[in-house]
Write a protein that holds these residues in place. Structure first.
Motif, PDB file in Angstrom:
ATOM      1  N   PRO A 190       0.826  -1.213   0.000  1.00 42.83           N
ATOM      2  CA  PRO A 190       0.000   0.000   0.000  1.00 42.83           C
ATOM      3  C   PRO A 190       0.857   1.257   0.000  1.00 42.83           C
ATOM      4  N   ALA A 191       0.313   2.328  -0.551  1.00 42.48           N
ATOM      5  CA  ALA A 191       0.984   3.631  -0.563  1.00 42.48           C
ATOM      6  C   ALA A 191       0.147   4.613   0.248  1.00 42.48           C
ATOM      7  N   VAL A 192       0.823   5.494   0.977  1.00 40.74           N
ATOM      8  CA  VAL A 192       0.139   6.428   1.880  1.00 40.74           C
ATOM      9  C   VAL A 192       0.412   7.861   1.443  1.00 40.74           C
ATOM     10  N   ILE A 193      -0.662   8.630   1.236  1.00 39.68           N
ATOM     11  CA  ILE A 193      -0.562  10.081   1.054  1.00 39.68           C
ATOM     12  C   ILE A 193      -0.788  10.679   2.425  1.00 39.68           C
ATOM     13  N   PRO A 194       0.284  11.136   3.106  1.00 42.68           N
ATOM     14  CA  PRO A 194       0.214  11.409   4.548  1.00 42.68           C
ATOM     15  C   PRO A 194      -0.378  12.770   4.919  1.00 42.68           C
ATOM     16  N   CYS A 195      -1.564  13.092   4.411  1.00 42.86           N
ATOM     17  CA  CYS A 195      -2.205  14.355   4.800  1.00 42.86           C
ATOM     18  C   CYS A 195      -3.039  14.115   6.055  1.00 42.86           C
TER      19      CYS A 195
END
Length: 374
Positions: A190-195
């Protein structure tokens, strides 16, 4: 005559009850209470353990939380999974134990923030964060260390953690040190867009810069985790591009920094290896460096082996192996593994091919470079 008849009748009366009136079998004695009416079809409920007994048995198998928050007037409070505090407040956490290790947002270490104080006392560990800001939002936890001599390990049964939101209406998103981040999309994780947000009740949406559109979060392929951000469960090349997040909470919406999503195929196989020499030609008595480098995933170890011209004659060389992690944006870290071979006082016998063999669990890669005598 009459007397004889009377005697005969008397004898017959005494013997007749023993012959005619004798019962065939004697009845068994009655049991006490046998004549009482018994209930019919009575249901008997199986005995189940009491709730407290079940909870105590289960709790013995689970970890015990050792984390508490120090309140005013010497009161203590067990912490839930999340906690919301206003920015500007200070917080004191304690963990029971004589050898406690702490976990907290890593940037507090990066910038060596003086607002953070950690102490180990006789019976507990103490963490104090003064004048907290929105940037301090994150996971705080502790665990007890079990040590035998110099070797220590984490006691999995005695831990504690909580995620603390330091709310700030001027900073709905947790501040970051940069205004642009790269997120690598790989097909195997999985990839995380850390907003992440500082207010857990804020409404957060994900948007693509071009074409300008809101990206739907279906709760399956793309989900929002208030502690992490938007998570792409199965990244594909269709997800690449520039995105940003928008948050709303009792006021004007706020925009996060921009994230550049790059799709990268991660080959599962032998190390990706390169080799380079400080010079392809060397003079006598020169020093020559030959460097073998592998770029890979953070948790993949690499072993190095060398073959060089003076090896059979036991020519002394200096070989050093080391590795380090490079942060290439939140959510992606690369490990650089290197092996440096140094030849001092270059001689004629040192000229030739220098071969590096890099090996991991998937296999090995061989690379070579040539150094000639000038």
């Amino acid at each position: 005559m009459r007397l004889w008849v009377l005697l005969s009748l008397l004898l017959l009366q005494e013997t007749l009850p023993h012959v005619v009136g004798q019962p065939a079998k004697s009845k068994r004695p009655k049991e006490p209470g046998e004549n009482k009416i018994k209930p019919v079809n009575k249901r008997v409920r199986p005995k189940t353990p009491k709730m407290k007994e079940r909870e105590s048995a289960e709790s013995s198998l689970k970890s015990q939380s050792i984390l508490t928050q120090v309140m005013d007037k010497g009161r203590f409070q067990k912490l839930a999974a999340t906690l919301s505090l206003s920015a500007g407040q200070s917080i004191e956490l304690r963990c029971k134990g004589s050898n406690v290790t702490w976990n907290y947002p890593s940037y507090l270490d990066t910038f060596k923030d003086s607002r953070l104080s950690i102490k180990q006392l006789d019976r507990y560990g103490q963490l104090i964060l003064a004048n907290a800001t929105a940037a301090d939002t994150g996971e705080y936890g502790c665990w007890l260390q079990l040590c035998n001599g110099d070797k220590c390990r984490k006691d999995e049964t005695k831990t504690g953690s909580t995620y603390i939101f330091f709310t700030d209406k001027e900073e709905l998103f947790v501040p970051t040190p940069s205004y642009f981040e790269i997120v690598y999309l790989t097909p195997d994780r999985p990839a995380v867009i850390p907003c992440r947000v500082t207010t857990p009740s804020a409404k957060v949406t994900l948007h693509r810069e071009f074409p300008a559109e809101e990206i739907e979060t279906d709760g399956t392929d793309i989900i929002y985790d208030v502690k992490k951000g938007f998570v792409y469960q199965h990244p594909t090349s269709d997800h690449k591009g520039i995105v940003y997040c928008k948050a709303e909470s009792q006021g004007a919406p706020q925009i996060s920094i921009k994230y550049h999503l790059l799709y990268v195929e991660v080959p599962k196989g032998p190390p990706s290896t390169t080799i380079a020499a400080s010079s392809s030609r060397a003079e006598v008595s020169d020093s020559v460096h030959v460097v073998c480098t592998v770029l890979g995933e953070p948790d993949v170890d690499v072993d190095f082996r060398w073959q060089y011209p003076g090896q059979e004659s036991e020519r002394p060389v200096n070989i050093q192996n080391y590795w380090r992690l490079i942060n290439r944006g939140t959510g992606h870290t690369t490990r650089i593994s290197r092996s440096d071979l140094l030849v001092e006082d270059f001689e004629a016998r040192d000229a030739g091919n220098y071969i590096c063999i890099a090996r991991n669990l998937q296999g090995e890669t061989t690379v070579a470079t040539k150094v000639e005598l000038n």
